[in-house]
Design a protein around this motif. Sequence first.
Motif, PDB file in Angstrom:
ATOM      1  N   VAL A  24       0.707  -1.012  -0.083  1.00 38.70           N
ATOM      2  CA  VAL A  24      -0.059  -0.074   0.143  1.00 38.70           C
ATOM      3  C   VAL A  24       0.824   1.264  -0.021  1.00 38.70           C
ATOM      4  O   VAL A  24       0.492   2.360  -0.698  1.00 38.70           O
ATOM      5  CB  VAL A  24      -0.992  -0.102   1.289  1.00 38.70           C
ATOM      6  N   GLN A  25       1.959   1.066   0.783  1.00 36.52           N
ATOM      7  CA  GLN A  25       2.775   2.543   0.708  1.00 36.52           C
ATOM      8  C   GLN A  25       3.289   2.875  -0.550  1.00 36.52           C
ATOM      9  O   GLN A  25       3.559   3.914  -1.080  1.00 36.52           O
ATOM     10  CB  GLN A  25       4.070   2.005   1.699  1.00 36.52           C
ATOM     11  N   VAL A  26       3.779   1.688  -1.329  1.00 35.54           N
ATOM     12  CA  VAL A  26       4.435   2.123  -2.673  1.00 35.54           C
ATOM     13  C   VAL A  26       3.483   2.204  -3.827  1.00 35.54           C
ATOM     14  O   VAL A  26       3.682   2.306  -4.875  1.00 35.54           O
ATOM     15  CB  VAL A  26       5.283   0.849  -2.916  1.00 35.54           C
ATOM     16  N   GLY A  27       1.991   2.148  -3.393  1.00 40.51           N
ATOM     17  CA  GLY A  27       1.033   2.387  -4.410  1.00 40.51           C
ATOM     18  C   GLY A  27       0.670   1.135  -5.181  1.00 40.51           C
ATOM     19  O   GLY A  27      -0.085   1.219  -6.002  1.00 40.51           O
ATOM     20  N   ALA A  28       1.168   0.098  -4.873  1.00 43.93           N
ATOM     21  CA  ALA A  28       0.915  -1.246  -5.684  1.00 43.93           C
ATOM     22  C   ALA A  28      -0.663  -1.817  -5.308  1.00 43.93           C
ATOM     23  O   ALA A  28      -1.174  -2.473  -6.212  1.00 43.93           O
ATOM     24  CB  ALA A  28       1.598  -2.483  -5.246  1.00 43.93           C
ATOM     25  N   LEU A  29      -1.120  -1.466  -4.124  1.00 49.23           N
ATOM     26  CA  LEU A  29      -2.399  -1.770  -3.831  1.00 49.23           C
ATOM     27  C   LEU A  29      -3.392  -0.541  -3.303  1.00 49.23           C
ATOM     28  O   LEU A  29      -2.696   0.291  -2.497  1.00 49.23           O
ATOM     29  CB  LEU A  29      -2.534  -2.865  -2.515  1.00 49.23           C
ATOM     30  N   PRO A  30      -4.464  -0.440  -3.550  1.00 50.19           N
ATOM     31  CA  PRO A  30      -5.100   0.754  -3.103  1.00 50.19           C
ATOM     32  C   PRO A  30      -5.602   0.408  -1.453  1.00 50.19           C
ATOM     33  O   PRO A  30      -5.402  -0.554  -1.160  1.00 50.19           O
ATOM     34  CB  PRO A  30      -6.533   0.698  -3.957  1.00 50.19           C
ATOM     35  N   PHE A  31      -5.938   1.809  -0.819  1.00 45.67           N
ATOM     36  CA  PHE A  31      -5.876   1.566   0.691  1.00 45.67           C
ATOM     37  C   PHE A  31      -7.202   0.484   0.945  1.00 45.67           C
ATOM     38  O   PHE A  31      -7.184  -0.197   1.976  1.00 45.67           O
ATOM     39  CB  PHE A  31      -6.129   2.794   1.177  1.00 45.67           C
ATOM     40  N   GLU A  32      -8.110   0.484   0.336  1.00 41.75           N
ATOM     41  CA  GLU A  32      -9.236  -0.254   0.610  1.00 41.75           C
ATOM     42  C   GLU A  32      -9.018  -1.713   0.336  1.00 41.75           C
ATOM     43  O   GLU A  32      -9.631  -2.386   1.251  1.00 41.75           O
ATOM     44  CB  GLU A  32     -10.599   0.159  -0.587  1.00 41.75           C
ATOM     45  N   ALA A  33      -8.275  -2.056  -0.648  1.00 35.67           N
ATOM     46  CA  ALA A  33      -8.188  -3.489  -0.717  1.00 35.67           C
ATOM     47  C   ALA A  33      -7.038  -3.890   0.324  1.00 35.67           C
ATOM     48  O   ALA A  33      -6.980  -5.081   0.811  1.00 35.67           O
ATOM     49  CB  ALA A  33      -7.347  -3.702  -2.006  1.00 35.67           C
ATOM     50  N   GLY A  34      -6.180  -2.969   0.864  1.00 28.53           N
ATOM     51  CA  GLY A  34      -5.333  -3.297   1.830  1.00 28.53           C
ATOM     52  C   GLY A  34      -6.084  -3.471   3.292  1.00 28.53           C
ATOM     53  O   GLY A  34      -5.412  -4.346   3.911  1.00 28.53           O
ATOM     54  N   LEU A  35      -6.916  -2.517   3.402  1.00 25.92           N
ATOM     55  CA  LEU A  35      -7.557  -2.666   4.711  1.00 25.92           C
ATOM     56  C   LEU A  35      -8.299  -4.036   4.746  1.00 25.92           C
ATOM     57  O   LEU A  35      -8.335  -4.787   5.718  1.00 25.92           O
ATOM     58  CB  LEU A  35      -8.681  -1.583   4.774  1.00 25.92           C
ATOM     59  N   SER A  36      -9.007  -4.558   3.600  1.00 25.66           N
ATOM     60  CA  SER A  36      -9.698  -5.717   3.652  1.00 25.66           C
ATOM     61  C   SER A  36      -8.677  -6.997   3.777  1.00 25.66           C
ATOM     62  O   SER A  36      -8.892  -7.827   4.545  1.00 25.66           O
ATOM     63  CB  SER A  36     -10.293  -6.325   2.481  1.00 25.66           C
ATOM     64  N   LEU A  37      -7.362  -6.937   3.284  1.00 22.29           N
ATOM     65  CA  LEU A  37      -6.531  -7.816   3.384  1.00 22.29           C
ATOM     66  C   LEU A  37      -5.915  -7.900   5.064  1.00 22.29           C
ATOM     67  O   LEU A  37      -5.755  -8.962   5.401  1.00 22.29           O
ATOM     68  CB  LEU A  37      -5.291  -7.770   2.482  1.00 22.29           C
TER      69      LEU A  37
END
Length: 562
Positions: A201-214
Amino acid sequence: MAIAGFLLQIFAATMLLLFAVRLVRTGIERRFGSLFQKVLVGHNNPVLAGGAGLGLAVIIQSSAAVALLLTGFAAAGMVPFGIALAGVLGADLGSALVIQILSVDLSWLQPVLLAAGGWMYLKADRSNVRLIGRILLGVAFILISLQFLRDAVDPIRNSAFLPAVAGYLANDYVTAFIVGAALAFVMHSSVAAILMCVTLVQVGALPFEAGLSLVLGANLGSALIPIWLTRDLSVGPRRIPVANAMVRGSAAFVLLLALNLSGMAASLMIAGPGQSLVLAHIGFNALVAVLFIGFASTLERPLTLLMPQKAEETDPLEQFRRPLSPLVDAGDAQAAVAMSSVRQELLQMVTQIERMFRPVLDLYEQDDADAIAALWQQDDLVNDQLDEIRKFVARMPHKKMSKDETKAARGLVEYAIRLEAAGDIVSQRLTRIIQRKHSERAQFSTTGWNELADLHGEILKSFALARHVLLVDDLECARRLVLEKAEVKRMERASRKAHLRRLEKGTSESFQSSDLHLETLRAMRDLHGHVSAVAYPRLYKSGQILETRLVVEMETEDADPT
């Protein structure tokens, strides 16, 4: 080809991260493991238990490890269900705080940790210093693996592959939740799994919402790890990790639905994406801890109904019964198979001695005649094990065995005799000292008691090493066991000298408990000597130790001078 290279680099970074986390955890467990029981056991207040679990999880960097420790203590009857569950919930919050510490950019610290840790691990003579070096190296490897992960993601960030996967996970939050749970469970480390999500998420490879679900899914996955690792225990202690998984998993799933159905997931991004994800993870575990720690004991009844204990498991002496003996059919077995059976029985003996020795200091503090009687019963089991080993080795086909095999079998019997002597030290010498202490109402000085507690903890670390040497004949562990013996002797000698100095200064408690203190030191030292004896045959065989420390034979006084 770019995708294959990307996946290979991600896998390599993940393996380094897992190795580093394990390196830190095992180093801390070996260095400070003897203190864990003191911190986790003896709390009747769930808030204190939660705080103890939090602190240890920060130190060990693993909530699963704390959950396993508490489940083991519950299995031994050292801690009740509610207090153990409160400690596990606190450990979940402590593990979340570790993410905050490790997610900070500490790249400047890498060379310092590598240099200091490498020097301590490779150059230090004392095992404790080497373990600290191991811990520093593990932290450095964690930082390096995270940088490796960022570098691996950077070239493919703008490709068609990664945005497609990230977009799918962002739109299908249930799938992302399941993926996060599977990731944490497969990696067997919530710290490693969530650090990976935060980095992406920090490097922009995943959006915040997807990272939160993970991350929410990873909370469920990490709660499933202790359930899997304690699957062989009896029903009672297994209720603790199951309760934690039910509480933590259901809370994570409810929060996942609430945030995504209400469209409030994006509102949690109060800082940078990575930092916001870490804060959301900490906030979730803090909320669960606040809501449930105080009511942990109330969950015991529903868990008992959900997981009823079988009738044959209700015997309070079940924990003292050993498994089915492997010593059968010695005359028909091949020498290697027969020797393996003896080693398995010796493993059970070592575990039995550890079970007897572990609660000794508690008996010094509490006058418990029933517990002492239980120790005597356990010593009878050790005596029976020695008799069975003797009979089994006598029935072995010695005519078909080589000289080395016969010598090895004799060495195993000698070690069994040493273990039986170790059991006698606990059941006879130490229990007599305990009974004298309570009958005389003697008290140790604070410093003297701390010395005994430190020695007790140091000896406990050697049981796992002894089992490992028995199991795999490991040369390095045999060396460590002998080094631990030297450390125990040093601690015993230092405590004895310090005790004598306290007598010279006129410390009243030291006068009152002088004989008790010195006798306990000698008993503990002798017990450790018996347990560590398993290392010497392996060291003699490899030429790592001499039969005697004398360099040359000394001439006798009546020898002929010519």
